[in-house]
Scaffold this motif. Structure first.
Motif, mmCIF file in Angstrom:
data_model
loop_
_atom_site.group_PDB
_atom_site.id
_atom_site.type_symbol
_atom_site.label_atom_id
_atom_site.label_comp_id
_atom_site.label_asym_id
_atom_site.label_seq_id
_atom_site.Cartn_x
_atom_site.Cartn_y
_atom_site.Cartn_z
ATOM 1 N N ASP A 142 0.851 -1.178 0.000
ATOM 2 C CA ASP A 142 0.000 0.000 0.000
ATOM 3 C C ASP A 142 0.893 1.235 0.000
ATOM 4 O O ASP A 142 2.116 1.130 0.163
ATOM 5 C CB ASP A 142 -0.931 0.022 1.215
ATOM 6 C CG ASP A 142 -2.192 0.840 0.964
ATOM 7 O OD1 ASP A 142 -2.287 1.452 -0.127
ATOM 8 O OD2 ASP A 142 -3.066 0.893 1.839
ATOM 9 N N ASP A 218 -5.428 -3.404 -1.795
ATOM 10 C CA ASP A 218 -6.765 -2.864 -1.938
ATOM 11 C C ASP A 218 -7.117 -2.656 -3.408
ATOM 12 O O ASP A 218 -6.363 -3.034 -4.306
ATOM 13 C CB ASP A 218 -6.927 -1.579 -1.118
ATOM 14 C CG ASP A 218 -6.001 -0.458 -1.591
ATOM 15 O OD1 ASP A 218 -5.477 -0.548 -2.723
ATOM 16 O OD2 ASP A 218 -5.819 0.521 -0.838
ATOM 17 N N ARG A 219 -8.238 -1.994 -3.646
ATOM 18 C CA ARG A 219 -8.787 -1.892 -4.998
ATOM 19 C C ARG A 219 -7.891 -1.136 -5.971
ATOM 20 O O ARG A 219 -7.991 -1.316 -7.177
ATOM 21 C CB ARG A 219 -10.170 -1.223 -4.943
ATOM 22 C CG ARG A 219 -11.242 -2.097 -4.343
ATOM 23 C CD ARG A 219 -12.520 -1.334 -4.104
ATOM 24 N NE ARG A 219 -12.399 -0.426 -2.962
ATOM 25 C CZ ARG A 219 -13.432 0.196 -2.394
ATOM 26 N NH1 ARG A 219 -14.654 -0.005 -2.862
ATOM 27 N NH2 ARG A 219 -13.262 0.997 -1.365
ATOM 28 N N ARG A 240 -8.698 -6.846 -3.333
ATOM 29 C CA ARG A 240 -10.088 -6.433 -3.431
ATOM 30 C C ARG A 240 -10.274 -5.692 -4.752
ATOM 31 O O ARG A 240 -9.441 -4.868 -5.140
ATOM 32 C CB ARG A 240 -10.454 -5.518 -2.268
ATOM 33 C CG ARG A 240 -11.931 -5.121 -2.270
ATOM 34 C CD ARG A 240 -12.257 -4.165 -1.139
ATOM 35 N NE ARG A 240 -13.677 -3.802 -1.172
ATOM 36 C CZ ARG A 240 -14.213 -2.878 -0.386
ATOM 37 N NH1 ARG A 240 -13.460 -2.224 0.493
ATOM 38 N NH2 ARG A 240 -15.508 -2.599 -0.479
ATOM 39 N N TYR A 287 -18.171 -7.058 -0.630
ATOM 40 C CA TYR A 287 -16.756 -7.100 -0.987
ATOM 41 C C TYR A 287 -16.588 -8.096 -2.143
ATOM 42 O O TYR A 287 -17.187 -9.177 -2.127
ATOM 43 C CB TYR A 287 -15.911 -7.571 0.195
ATOM 44 C CG TYR A 287 -15.439 -6.475 1.115
ATOM 45 C CD1 TYR A 287 -14.083 -6.237 1.306
ATOM 46 C CD2 TYR A 287 -16.349 -5.670 1.788
ATOM 47 C CE1 TYR A 287 -13.658 -5.239 2.163
ATOM 48 C CE2 TYR A 287 -15.926 -4.670 2.637
ATOM 49 C CZ TYR A 287 -14.575 -4.458 2.817
ATOM 50 O OH TYR A 287 -14.152 -3.452 3.655
ATOM 51 N N ARG A 310 -4.704 -7.148 5.822
ATOM 52 C CA ARG A 310 -4.140 -6.042 5.048
ATOM 53 C C ARG A 310 -4.011 -4.774 5.874
ATOM 54 O O ARG A 310 -3.146 -3.929 5.630
ATOM 55 C CB ARG A 310 -5.037 -5.763 3.822
ATOM 56 C CG ARG A 310 -4.410 -4.838 2.799
ATOM 57 C CD ARG A 310 -5.439 -4.257 1.857
ATOM 58 N NE ARG A 310 -6.319 -3.311 2.501
ATOM 59 C CZ ARG A 310 -6.001 -2.031 2.727
ATOM 60 N NH1 ARG A 310 -4.821 -1.566 2.379
ATOM 61 N NH2 ARG A 310 -6.861 -1.229 3.313
ATOM 62 N N TRP A 311 -4.852 -4.644 6.895
ATOM 63 C CA TRP A 311 -4.814 -3.429 7.705
ATOM 64 C C TRP A 311 -3.534 -3.320 8.522
ATOM 65 O O TRP A 311 -3.244 -2.253 9.094
ATOM 66 C CB TRP A 311 -6.048 -3.371 8.606
ATOM 67 C CG TRP A 311 -7.269 -3.034 7.834
ATOM 68 C CD1 TRP A 311 -8.205 -3.904 7.349
ATOM 69 C CD2 TRP A 311 -7.691 -1.733 7.406
ATOM 70 N NE1 TRP A 311 -9.182 -3.229 6.648
ATOM 71 C CE2 TRP A 311 -8.890 -1.896 6.666
ATOM 72 C CE3 TRP A 311 -7.161 -0.458 7.566
ATOM 73 C CZ2 TRP A 311 -9.568 -0.817 6.108
ATOM 74 C CZ3 TRP A 311 -7.846 0.614 7.001
ATOM 75 C CH2 TRP A 311 -9.024 0.424 6.290
#
Length: 458
Positions: A142, A218-219, A240, A287, A310-311
């Protein structure tokens, strides 16, 4: 009769490098970033001093790393902390201009090379909690941004961010990292102008991805060419994608997921509905996840649960920017100085994370993310000021003073997100944004449940 108090005399023995190299240390963290490693980085980048001065190149490198531990201090005050534990030794007293000239002399290349030597996942056994999933190292990619001083030199490379509120007050730097979710150590990182997007920088991190590894994202990272590059490296991925993205059905699986293709890569698509029930409110969100883990023996519900890891990279960025950086703007007023400073912060962060991981490695039942970064940082700063633990004794102590303090003050076990937890109810649309709004109001219980949408026609 009054009680007479006596006195005690405490003598400390400090072992550091000799002569003008004595101020070059990080306290106990020197055992993670040893003299030999720094000397190799200097030698490979041709940054070794031609003659031994008051500020040898090795000492300047440790000054920069110490500056990352004491971001609230100018470099003269950082120097004062480096020499505070060296009573009785003749040490230089450089001016602010002298320290600035020394930093310019070595440049950013030795710090970049030193980070390259130190980066990577910390040591963790296959049974270490939170690090591995079905034989794969759990990682996440990220991006984030950091602010730098508003100087003409910095503005020539870095620009201010735009927004509907007039833009940012400072030029911004984009940082992208690949992080091990279990230990939050940095496997690789890149940074530069915000003129380049996250997916562009992500391509530079692909060489650090390999088997056995699963990459969570993420997306923003669901681009076909990036997915193809990651899969070509042998790493699995779990990303995602937008809920409205229509992915063709090649074959349906019994658990409601289906096999599809994105570019040349075969993926498994999982659509799930996450429901949050607060008692007086209920919120559902769909999701859509894709993964290269095609084994149907691995339940879709388990993969959805894995994505929550992922967080961990967001927590890592919080530690890097707030815990270590104090939320401050970077110091350097030139692009080369910024590069030097960011690498120094990444090295300091990695050293602290390795110290935490080494400590929890001695307690296999302890998840590494229970090691407090704040406790480790405080202990490391204390050890630096005392110049303690610079050179290890003959007996190997994997834990050390920093590790013992971390183990003595572990964070509580993380509560499962699928079980109820107490939160505060907002009392107005404004209240959630204020400290009083976060503290007032009756508590409610939240229940979070996940359902794989087996009957949804894609």
């Amino acid at each position: 009769m009054p009680v007479q108090s006596g006195t005690s005399r405490v003598l400390r023995e400090v072992t550091v490098a000799e002569d003008r190299f004595a101020p070059g240390h990080l306290g106990e963290l020197t055992q993670i970033v040893p003299f030999e490693m720094v000397d190799v980085a200097l030698d490979e980048t041709d940054a070794v001093q031609q003659r031994v001065r008051d500020l040898p190149s090795r000492v300047v490198v440790y000054l920069l790393l110490a500056g990352a531990l004491f971001v609230e201090c100018g470099y003269r005050k950082v120097w004062a902390r480096l020499v505070a534990g060296l009573d009785g030794l003749p040490v230089a007293e450089p001016s602010a201009a002298g320290l600035a000239a020394a930093r310019r002399r070595i440049g950013p290349a030795p710090l970049a090379r030193l980070f390259d030597l130190l980066r990577g996942p910390a040591a963790a056994g296959p049974a270490t909690k939170g690090v591995w999933w079905r034989g794969r190292l759990v990682t996440a990619i990220d991006g984030t941004t950091m602010c730098c001083p508003d100087t003409p030199a910095n503005l020539s490379v870095h620009r201010k961010g735009g927004s509907h509120h007039g833009g940012t007050g400072y030029p911004m730097i984009r940082l992208l990292a690949l992080v091990g979710c279990g230990t939050r150590t940095i496997i690789d990182a890149v940074f530069g102008s915000i003129g380049r997007g996250e997916t562009g920088y992500a391509a530079d991190l692909v060489p650090a991805m390999r088997a056995p590894m699963i990459v969570l994202a993420d997306r923003n990272f669901a681009a076909a060419d990036l997915i193809d590059k990651i899969a070509a490296r042998g790493a699995d991925l779990l990303i995602r994608v937008k809920s409205g993205r229509r992915l063709p059905v090649c074959r349906r699986c019994a658990d409601g997921s289906w096999l599809s293709r994105i570019g040349r890569v075969e993926v498994r698509v999982i659509r799930a509905e996450i429901t949050i029930d607060t008692g007086d409110r209920r919120r559902c969100e769909a999701y859509q996840l894709i993964t290269t883990v095609l084994d149907t023996d691995c339940p879709a519900i388990e993969i959805v649960g894995l994505y929550h890891q992922r967080w961990e990279i967001e927590t890592a960025y919080c530690e890097l920017k707030q815990g270590l950086g104090g939320g401050r703007v970077l110091r350097a007023r030139t692009p080369t100085g910024l590069e030097q400073e960011i690498y120094a912060r990444l090295i300091a962060y990695q050293a602290l994370r390795i110290a935490i991981s080494d400590a929890t490695l001695t307690a296999p039942d302890v998840d590494p993310d229970r090691g407090s970064f704040t406790v480790a940082l405080g202990a490391a700063r204390d050890q630096l000021v005392k110049a303690a633990g610079v050179i290890a004794d003959t007996t190997v102590d994997l834990v050390g003073v920093i590790g013992r303090q971390v183990l003595a003050d572990l964070l509580p076990d993380r509560r499962r997100r699928t079980t109820p937890r107490v939160v505060k109810r907002a009392i107005s649309t404004y209240a959630p944004h204020t400290a009083s709004g976060r503290l007032r109001g009756p508590s409610h219980r939240i229940t979070i449940s996940v359902d794989v949408l087996a009957d949804l026609d894609p």
